[in-house]
Design an enzyme around this catalytic site. Structure first.
Site, PDB file in Angstrom:
ATOM      1  N   LYS A 143       0.586  -0.905  -0.264  1.00 37.41           N
ATOM      2  CA  LYS A 143       0.186  -0.003   0.502  1.00 37.41           C
ATOM      3  C   LYS A 143       0.904   1.269  -0.073  1.00 37.41           C
ATOM      4  O   LYS A 143       0.510   1.996  -0.084  1.00 37.41           O
ATOM      5  CB  LYS A 143      -0.429   0.190   1.215  1.00 37.41           C
ATOM      6  CG  LYS A 143      -2.235  -0.879   1.293  1.00 37.41           C
ATOM      7  CD  LYS A 143      -2.940  -0.975   2.522  1.00 37.41           C
ATOM      8  CE  LYS A 143      -2.725  -0.870   3.577  1.00 37.41           C
ATOM      9  NZ  LYS A 143      -1.615  -2.095   4.008  1.00 37.41           N
ATOM     10  N   THR A 145       3.772   1.946  -1.710  1.00 33.85           N
ATOM     11  CA  THR A 145       4.064   1.570  -2.581  1.00 33.85           C
ATOM     12  C   THR A 145       3.400   2.302  -3.705  1.00 33.85           C
ATOM     13  O   THR A 145       3.552   3.176  -4.293  1.00 33.85           O
ATOM     14  CB  THR A 145       5.144   0.038  -2.717  1.00 33.85           C
ATOM     15  OG1 THR A 145       4.008  -0.642  -3.205  1.00 33.85           O
ATOM     16  CG2 THR A 145       6.029   0.090  -2.191  1.00 33.85           C
ATOM     17  N   ARG A 167       2.267   7.810   7.110  1.00 28.50           N
ATOM     18  CA  ARG A 167       2.404   7.505   8.890  1.00 28.50           C
ATOM     19  C   ARG A 167       3.893   7.524   8.628  1.00 28.50           C
ATOM     20  O   ARG A 167       4.785   6.619   8.307  1.00 28.50           O
ATOM     21  CB  ARG A 167       1.892   5.981   9.505  1.00 28.50           C
ATOM     22  CG  ARG A 167      -0.225   6.366   9.677  1.00 28.50           C
ATOM     23  CD  ARG A 167      -0.774   4.444  10.131  1.00 28.50           C
ATOM     24  NE  ARG A 167       0.236   4.168   8.732  1.00 28.50           N
ATOM     25  CZ  ARG A 167      -1.031   2.869   9.035  1.00 28.50           C
ATOM     26  NH1 ARG A 167      -0.864   2.348   9.930  1.00 28.50           N
ATOM     27  NH2 ARG A 167      -0.361   2.075   8.183  1.00 28.50           N
ATOM     28  N   LYS A 178       9.037  -7.564   9.747  1.00 26.39           N
ATOM     29  CA  LYS A 178       8.981  -6.344   8.629  1.00 26.39           C
ATOM     30  C   LYS A 178       9.805  -4.932   7.402  1.00 26.39           C
ATOM     31  O   LYS A 178       9.929  -4.999   7.039  1.00 26.39           O
ATOM     32  CB  LYS A 178       7.646  -5.663   9.206  1.00 26.39           C
ATOM     33  CG  LYS A 178       6.589  -4.883   8.024  1.00 26.39           C
ATOM     34  CD  LYS A 178       5.560  -3.968   8.831  1.00 26.39           C
ATOM     35  CE  LYS A 178       4.427  -4.033   7.792  1.00 26.39           C
ATOM     36  NZ  LYS A 178       3.111  -3.178   8.365  1.00 26.39           N
ATOM     37  N   ALA A 397      -3.436  -0.695  13.113  1.00 26.15           N
ATOM     38  CA  ALA A 397      -5.035  -0.876  12.497  1.00 26.15           C
ATOM     39  C   ALA A 397      -5.370  -1.712  13.023  1.00 26.15           C
ATOM     40  O   ALA A 397      -6.653  -1.700  13.489  1.00 26.15           O
ATOM     41  CB  ALA A 397      -4.453  -0.847  11.380  1.00 26.15           C
ATOM     42  N   PHE A 428      -3.412  -2.412   7.051  1.00 25.05           N
ATOM     43  CA  PHE A 428      -4.010  -3.245   7.423  1.00 25.05           C
ATOM     44  C   PHE A 428      -5.117  -3.452   5.455  1.00 25.05           C
ATOM     45  O   PHE A 428      -5.504  -2.849   4.956  1.00 25.05           O
ATOM     46  CB  PHE A 428      -4.568  -4.083   7.844  1.00 25.05           C
ATOM     47  CG  PHE A 428      -3.151  -3.962   8.754  1.00 25.05           C
ATOM     48  CD1 PHE A 428      -1.970  -4.964   8.124  1.00 25.05           C
ATOM     49  CD2 PHE A 428      -2.975  -3.500  10.403  1.00 25.05           C
ATOM     50  CE1 PHE A 428      -1.060  -5.243   9.264  1.00 25.05           C
ATOM     51  CE2 PHE A 428      -2.470  -4.188  10.913  1.00 25.05           C
ATOM     52  CZ  PHE A 428      -0.879  -4.413  11.083  1.00 25.05           C
ATOM     53  N   PHE A 517       4.277  -8.045  -9.131  1.00 21.42           N
ATOM     54  CA  PHE A 517       5.421  -8.171  -9.589  1.00 21.42           C
ATOM     55  C   PHE A 517       6.123  -9.703  -9.812  1.00 21.42           C
ATOM     56  O   PHE A 517       5.581  -9.614 -11.202  1.00 21.42           O
ATOM     57  CB  PHE A 517       5.230 -10.048  -8.042  1.00 21.42           C
ATOM     58  CG  PHE A 517       4.473  -9.244  -6.549  1.00 21.42           C
ATOM     59  CD1 PHE A 517       4.794  -7.525  -6.459  1.00 21.42           C
ATOM     60  CD2 PHE A 517       4.933 -10.382  -5.247  1.00 21.42           C
ATOM     61  CE1 PHE A 517       3.609  -7.714  -5.129  1.00 21.42           C
ATOM     62  CE2 PHE A 517       4.364 -10.171  -4.620  1.00 21.42           C
ATOM     63  CZ  PHE A 517       3.882  -8.159  -4.471  1.00 21.42           C
ATOM     64  N   TRP A 546       6.814  -0.178  -8.817  1.00 17.61           N
ATOM     65  CA  TRP A 546       7.775  -0.024  -8.028  1.00 17.61           C
ATOM     66  C   TRP A 546       9.844  -0.432  -8.927  1.00 17.61           C
ATOM     67  O   TRP A 546      10.364  -0.126  -8.338  1.00 17.61           O
ATOM     68  CB  TRP A 546       8.245  -1.969  -7.208  1.00 17.61           C
ATOM     69  CG  TRP A 546       9.897  -2.266  -6.519  1.00 17.61           C
ATOM     70  CD1 TRP A 546       9.636  -1.749  -5.440  1.00 17.61           C
ATOM     71  CD2 TRP A 546      10.554  -3.256  -6.890  1.00 17.61           C
ATOM     72  NE1 TRP A 546      10.733  -2.391  -5.129  1.00 17.61           N
ATOM     73  CE2 TRP A 546      11.256  -2.997  -6.202  1.00 17.61           C
ATOM     74  CE3 TRP A 546      10.277  -3.165  -8.105  1.00 17.61           C
ATOM     75  CZ2 TRP A 546      12.288  -4.554  -6.439  1.00 17.61           C
ATOM     76  CZ3 TRP A 546      11.240  -4.532  -8.816  1.00 17.61           C
ATOM     77  CH2 TRP A 546      12.686  -4.540  -7.382  1.00 17.61           C
TER      78      TRP A 546
END
Length: 721
Positions: A143, A145, A167, A178, A397, A428, A517, A546
């Site tokens: 989200k 990116t 955020r 992560k 979240a 999320f 991807f 990306w």
């Protein structure tokens, strides 16, 4: 795909996807120590000096010309460092800020004064875009990116005023599995290190403010247990220069006690006792200490064991700093005064008589507000392509409402103007972050979104279509690497369809952004876009941000621009029966089940006058239901509500669903060395969240660095070279 020979620099044993290269092309591996230009020359020389290679090309190329493509191995952090950000004062001038409205923190970031809202109060707001997602795998689906790629496409390529609102990442996930939250590849906020580490100190301010409240709680209980009413009164209302006066906070407490007197000497002994004694019940203190570090051994601790604490021993614990109610308050406040009021109303526990005890009762709300006076200002940064970004607040979240600050959104909407775009992100899946964005953040801000961008990946859709579990750090099962249209279709008709329906519950149009991807096939991509449109999305497009930056999100930008022209009939989900409405309409449950403790809490909160507050469900993010292993769109289950708690200052009630903990669930830390890179190829580079994830990129990609100036007409704005 057009090259006759492909030079791979520093790729090691990395497998190159067959869809990248023509079957008859020659692949040449070069040492990682070589620079790209040198490697290309080496490859050129190699082809010309080796007879068997020369024959290969001269046989197929009558003009003795051929195309070389140099691809080399690089990490997100290397891309970030390769680009020099515009000086923040230059960025501020481009977007229409005055010098006195900026507080620079070095060369690359700055705080923005809230007085900007007063100056631009008559300026019309721009278009408001929310980026949400389907239920993610544990690896995340990108989200952040997509948010960054979208604003880069809007600003750098379509020449529209645009702003991203993100955020601030917690150090917990940053140093865990992560990784950071700056985006990745050619869609990231720069400098990445500054974004992910400390930034301008907002989370540290929250940590200090939260722990000040915790210290005040224990100190107050100690003094009340060991001193008389008179001694307590002398401590709380000391004589200064022969005069004893109440502070404004103390006068507010007297009013809540029904005492209208303002002269300290006029209080009766009974009124003095009521004033000085909070009589906190140690077993009902809800306030915990916080730390912005993964330290699992602090989840439960015992305090008060020193001899100086005189037997005031009790169990408590640490949360992650961003789980503090103060973080939620920072994200939901719309002014300094609003933040002060919310901080004063934070409930820290319950008295033995059953009444709530607030931070204002403790007398610390003013001190907490002072610690937060700079944190309330959003931080200005920029993307890799020079688009402005506000970084502010960072509630999770699953245990909070999971959105960046109201103030950042409001400031950005004024800065971009009527035809501009502000893109903000909800944490999320849409069942958690988006639902809370609408029902909590939009209630607090009064803002209404124009469109929702729903991020999906083929990987996550395969998981929801019946694929095996995905685990961070483990190799991806072959189902996620090879084409499998049946799994993709199953995930589209279950989870993706349900998340689109959730957005439609609020009357907002949806654009599906498929984060592509390198392992996704054309058939899988086309199938997702086709099914998404049949499920109610106004459009569905593949995104290559990306690997291509804003240029790879142009199709999404056009779709979002078109969707904002459609009517949006925004509505809140519930007026009453809040928990049951969310359980049935959002999660797909048949009904909810309240534990005895939850039932008693509902009665208590209604009695205290908190029944009108919105609901912030604390639920797993890995499933629409409360069961993390139930993928797709589960139905026919009963949603168990184990407990209900209140963040009165933030302005919401949060039920604990199933086994979810209100504590931060600490990630398994990873120690990275040079050899450690080999443990990470399972994390797809299409969703890079860490500081170390390697990936390919083509050397010839051009990165534009446009800016925009709100004060000039669109046709007169010139991109920066």
């Amino acid at each position: 795909m057009q090259a006759d020979a492909v030079v791979l620099l520093g790729a090691g044993n990395m497998e190159v996807p067959p869809t990248w290269i023509r079957p008859e092309a020659l692949i040449i591996h070069c040492e990682p120590a070589l620079k790209p230009g040198v490697a290309t020359c080496v490859a050129f020389d190699l082809i010309n000096k080796q007879p068997h290679l020369s024959f290969l090309f001269w046989k197929t190329k009558s003009d003795h010309n051929y195309m070389l493509c140099c691809v080399f191995w690089v990490s997100d952090i290397e891309i970030s460092r390769a680009q020099t950000p515009k000086p923040v004062d230059q960025l501020a001038e481009e977007i229409g800020l005055l010098p006195e409205e900026l507080e620079a923190y070095g060369r690359n970031k700055a705080k923005v004064q809230l007085s900007l809202l007063d100056r631009l109060h008559s300026q019309p707001d721009g278009n408001y875009v929310l980026v949400a997602g389907i239920t993610p795998t544990p690896l995340g689906e990108g989200k952040s990116t997509v948010t960054i790629g979208l604003v880069q496409a809007l600003s750098a390529h379509l020449k529209l005023n645009s702003f991203a609102c993100l955020r601030q990442p917690s150090q917990g996930p940053t140093f865990g599995v992560k990784g950071g939250a700056a985006g990745g590849g050619y869609a990231q906020v720069i400098p990445m290190e500054e974004f992910n580490l400390h930034l301008t100190g907002d989370i540290h301010a929250i940590t200090a403010a939260n722990n000040l409240v915790a210290a005040a709680i224990d100190a107050r209980m100690l003094h009340e247990a060991t001193q008389s009413d008179k001694a307590l009164f002398n401590r709380l209302v000391p004589t200064v220069n022969g005069v004893r006066t109440f502070s404004p906070i103390q006068i507010s407490r007297l009013r809540r006690l029904g005492i209208s007197k303002t002269e300290p000497t006029s209080l009766t002994p009974q009124e003095v006792s009521a004033f000085v004694r909070l009589d906190l019940d140690p077993s009902k203190i809800t306030w915990q200490r916080v730390l912005d570090t993964n330290d699992r051994f602090l989840r439960k601790i015992t305090v008060g064991q020193a001899s100086t604490e005189k037997g005031q021993i009790r169990e408590t614990g640490f949360d992650i700093a961003v789980a503090s109610e103060i973080m939620a308050i920072l994200a939901l406040s719309d002014s300094l005064k609003d933040m002060k009021d919310r901080l004063a109303h934070m409930v820290v526990g319950t008295s033995r008589s059953g009444g709530p005890v607030t931070a204002e009762d403790l007398g610390v709300s003013g001190a907490v507000a002072v610690l937060m006076k700079d944190a309330i200002k959003p931080t200005l940064m920029q993307t890799l392509e020079g688009t402005p970004v506000f970084v502010h607040a960072g509630p999770f979240a699953n245990i909070a409402h999971g959105n960046s600050s109201v103030l950042a959104d409001k400031l950005a909407l004024k800065l971009v103007g009527r035809d501009g775009f502000v893109v903000t992100e909800a944490g999320f899946g849409a069942d958690i972050g988006m639902e809370k964005f609408f029902n909590i953040k939009c209630r607090a801000s009064g803002l209404r979104p124009n469109v929702v961008v729903l991020v999906a990946t083929v990987r996550a859709l395969k998981m929801h279509g019946g694929g095996p579990n995905v685990s961070a750090g483990a190799p991806l099962p072959r189902e996620y690497i090879n084409e499998n249209l049946s799994l993709v279709a199953g995930g589209c008709h279950s989870n993706l369809k349900k998340q689109i329906q959730i957005a439609h519950l609020f009357g907002v149009p949806v654009v599906v952004a498929l984060n592509v991807f390198k392992t996704d096939t054309r058939a899988e991509i086309d199938l997702v876009c086709q099914i998404a449109k049949t499920c109610g999305a106004s459009d569905a497009v593949p995104c290559h941000h990306w690997s291509q930056g804003g240029r790879g999100c142009l199709e999404l930008a056009q779709a979002v621009k078109e969707a904002t022209r459609r009517p949006s009939n925004f509505q809140f989900l519930y007026p009453t029966e809040k928990i049951r409405t969310i359980a049935q309409k959002v999660y797909g449950a048949n009904d909810m089940e309240l534990s005895p403790e939850a039932k008693s809490k509902i009665d208590y909160y209604n009695q205290q006058g908190y029944g009108s507050l919105p609901i912030c469900m604390a639920k797993t993010h890995l499933s629409l239901s409360h069961m993390a292993d139930k993928k797709g769109a589960p139905t026919g289950f009963i949603l168990p509500i184990r407990d209900i708690r209140a963040s009165v200052g933030a302005g919401f009630i949060y039920p604990l669903v199933g086994t979810v903990s209100a504590l931060f669930r600490v990630n398994r830390p990873v120690t990275m060395s040079r050899a450690g890179r080999k443990r990470l190829p399972a994390v797809s580079p299409a969703c890079p969240r860490g500081l170390r994830l390697p990936f390919f990129y083509v050397a010839s990609v051009h990165i534009p660095k446009p800016g925009f100036d709100l004060l000039r007409p669109l046709e007169e704005r010139q991109p920066l070279n």
